[in-house]
Enzyme design. Structure first.
Site, PDB file in Angstrom:
ATOM      1  N   HIS A   1     131.722  46.924  49.434  1.00 37.62           N
ATOM      2  CA  HIS A   1     131.322  46.888  50.880  1.00 37.62           C
ATOM      3  C   HIS A   1     132.408  47.267  51.778  1.00 37.62           C
ATOM      4  CE1 HIS A   1     129.783  44.398  54.447  1.00 37.62           C
ATOM      5  NE2 HIS A   1     131.248  44.344  54.653  1.00 37.62           N
TER       6      HIS A   1
ATOM      7  N   HIS B   1     128.815  47.363  59.921  1.00 37.07           N
ATOM      8  CA  HIS B   1     127.976  46.382  59.469  1.00 37.07           C
ATOM      9  C   HIS B   1     126.514  46.575  59.515  1.00 37.07           C
ATOM     10  CE1 HIS B   1     131.301  43.266  58.815  1.00 37.07           C
ATOM     11  NE2 HIS B   1     131.007  43.718  57.937  1.00 37.07           N
TER      12      HIS B   1
ATOM     13  N   ASP C   1      98.997  36.925  42.994  1.00 39.42           N
ATOM     14  CA  ASP C   1     100.374  37.085  42.914  1.00 39.42           C
ATOM     15  C   ASP C   1     101.216  35.520  43.315  1.00 39.42           C
ATOM     16  OD1 ASP C   1     100.094  39.743  42.916  1.00 39.42           O
ATOM     17  OD2 ASP C   1     100.185  39.897  45.099  1.00 39.42           O
TER      18      ASP C   1
END
Lengths: 367, 76
Positions: A119, A129, A328
């Protein structure tokens, strides 16, 4: 994704880095490996190369420091701020600092140095960001295994430097799901003390009666030891437990806390060993039974006796007519069953044994 | 999880917004300061896709308390 103002980037593609000091939390070789792997994650998708220097000034100077550590941008002790890095530029530009007051690890037990370094080095290369919760450049720490960059990160860095002329095959992390995507499907849905939790990929949405918007969070952020993919989940309110299924394992939550003694094997519930995952699960309060759906069949589990009911599995198509024969996810709310199959949601009356409405799956998220 | 007192939360939020959203420091007129604070909270709520209230609600505070990177979010 976002870039820094003026789209700051390095002028040449061959960059140098130097590790000025090491954290005592890890072996030197582990730190070297974490930093090199983090740089490689970015190098794999760009024409950038990184050469390690052992002395002198490098483009990216990497160090560990506590509190005020020389840049008038102090850290704050354990937790909170983990690290920071400066965008490309002369002097401090590109430099990357890690808070030595954190406990750095090479696994998920504390803050994973590789994830944080990947990061921060994104910042050192010009990435600001991202507001995509699935992106590596999202400002909040999360742990995951595998390749750390998401599509969003790759698009962002390639907008600055272009693609790698010799691209490597990498499977990016999926971006955060869009709740109003008309093709949205769910992995699992459960109640949790009056809230509804919807699992999708590495994320879950939380619907709270007092919240007007669903809240999206990474599963690993709340439950670091749960897997990144949930197959099925249901709440058994009598015991104040929520069961989470992934593959052949099942975990239990009491509130948001994982219960000791789990995961257990799903076969302990009485499912045959040939079953390798549960597609959907739901507990029906009125009958005390839990229905477990696997492919085109379902099983009935008696919570009171802890045994599988005789006469099962039965065919979904025979017992739940008017719907698809595989699901699902399924949940039970206000006397109705809600079955989810891909982008469709079937509202089913358990008493009248018929489908009442068919809607888009995403309507469950107020879309 | 237990919440800390309201004053603590407000201080935490102020510190957070100063560091990550450029909330101006120093003494300011009461009205200006409160609207700055709300604007910055809204900016933060927009970024994190929270409900945009401009108020320091529980969800906003929860995000503020999470471990994170020290680089400001307002690069764009």
């Amino acid at each position: 994704y976002n870039h820094f103002p003026r789209h700051l980037k390095w002028e040449n593609n061959n960059l140098t880095f130097r590790i000025l000091n090491y954290t005592p939390d890890l072996k030197k070789t582990d730190v070297d490996r974490a930093i090199r792997s983090a740089l490689n994650a970015w190098a794999d998708v760009t024409p950038l190369t990184f050469k390690k220097l052992h002395e002198g000034i490098a483009d990216i100077m990497i160090s560990f420091g506590s509190r005020e550590h020389g840049d008038y941008n102090p850290f704050d002790g354990p937790d909170g701020l983990l690290a920071h890095a400066y965008p490309p530029g002369q002097g401090i530009g590109g430099d990357t600092h890690f808070d030595e007051d954190e406990h750095w690890t090479k696994d998920a037990s504390a803050y994973n140095l590789f994830m944080v370094a990947a990061h921060e080095l994104g910042h050192a290369l010009g990435m600001a960001h991202s507001s995509d919760a699935g992106a590596l450049m999202y400002p909040i720490y999360s742990f995951s295994t595998g390749y750390p960059l998401a599509e969003d990160d790759i698009e962002g860095i390639q907008a600055l430097y272009g693609p790698n002329p010799n691209p490597k095959k990498r499977k990016p992390r999926p971006d955060a799901p869009n709740k109003c995507d008309p093709k949205l499907s769910f992995d699992a849905v459960t109640e949790l003390r009056g809230e509804t939790i919807i699992f999708k990929d590495r994320f879950y949405w939380r619907l709270h009666p007092q919240m007007t918007e669903p809240e999206l969070t990474l599963i690993k952020f709340t439950w670091p030891s749960l897997p990144n993919k949930v197959d099925a989940a249901y709440e058994y309110p009598e015991k104040d437990l929520v069961y989470i299924f992934s593959g052949i394992r099942v975990w239990a939550l009491n509130g948001y806390t994982l219960v000791d003694g789990y995961p257990k094997y799903i076969h302990k519930l009485g499912l045959p060993k040939t079953i390798r995952e549960v597609d959907a699960a739901v507990h029906i309060k009125d009958t005390g039974k839990t229905l477990l759906f696997t492919d085109e069949e379902y099983w009935s589990y008696d919570e009171a006796t802890g045994t599988m009911d005789a006469g099962f599995p039965r065919s979904i198509e025979d017992d739940f007519p008017g719907m698809h024969d595989e699901f699902d996810a399924v949940t039970f709310q206000n006397g109705r069953l809600y079955f989810f199959h891909e982008d469709l949601q079937y509202e089913y009356s358990y008493n009248y044994r018929k489908v009442i409405r068919i809607m888009r799956t995403n309507s469950f998220l107020y879309c | 999880l237990p919440l800390t007192g309201k004053t603590d939360d407000h201080l935490l939020a102020e510190k957070y917004l100063r560091r990550f959203y450029g909330l101006p420091t120093g003494l300011r007129g009461r009205q200006a300061s409160s609207s700055d604070f709300q604007n910055k909270i809204q900016q933060m709520q927009r970024f994190f896709k929270l409900q945009i209230t401009g108020n320091l609600d529980d969800n906003t505070l929860e995000v503020m308390k999470q471990p994170r990177c020290g680089v400001p979010d307002v690069g764009e």
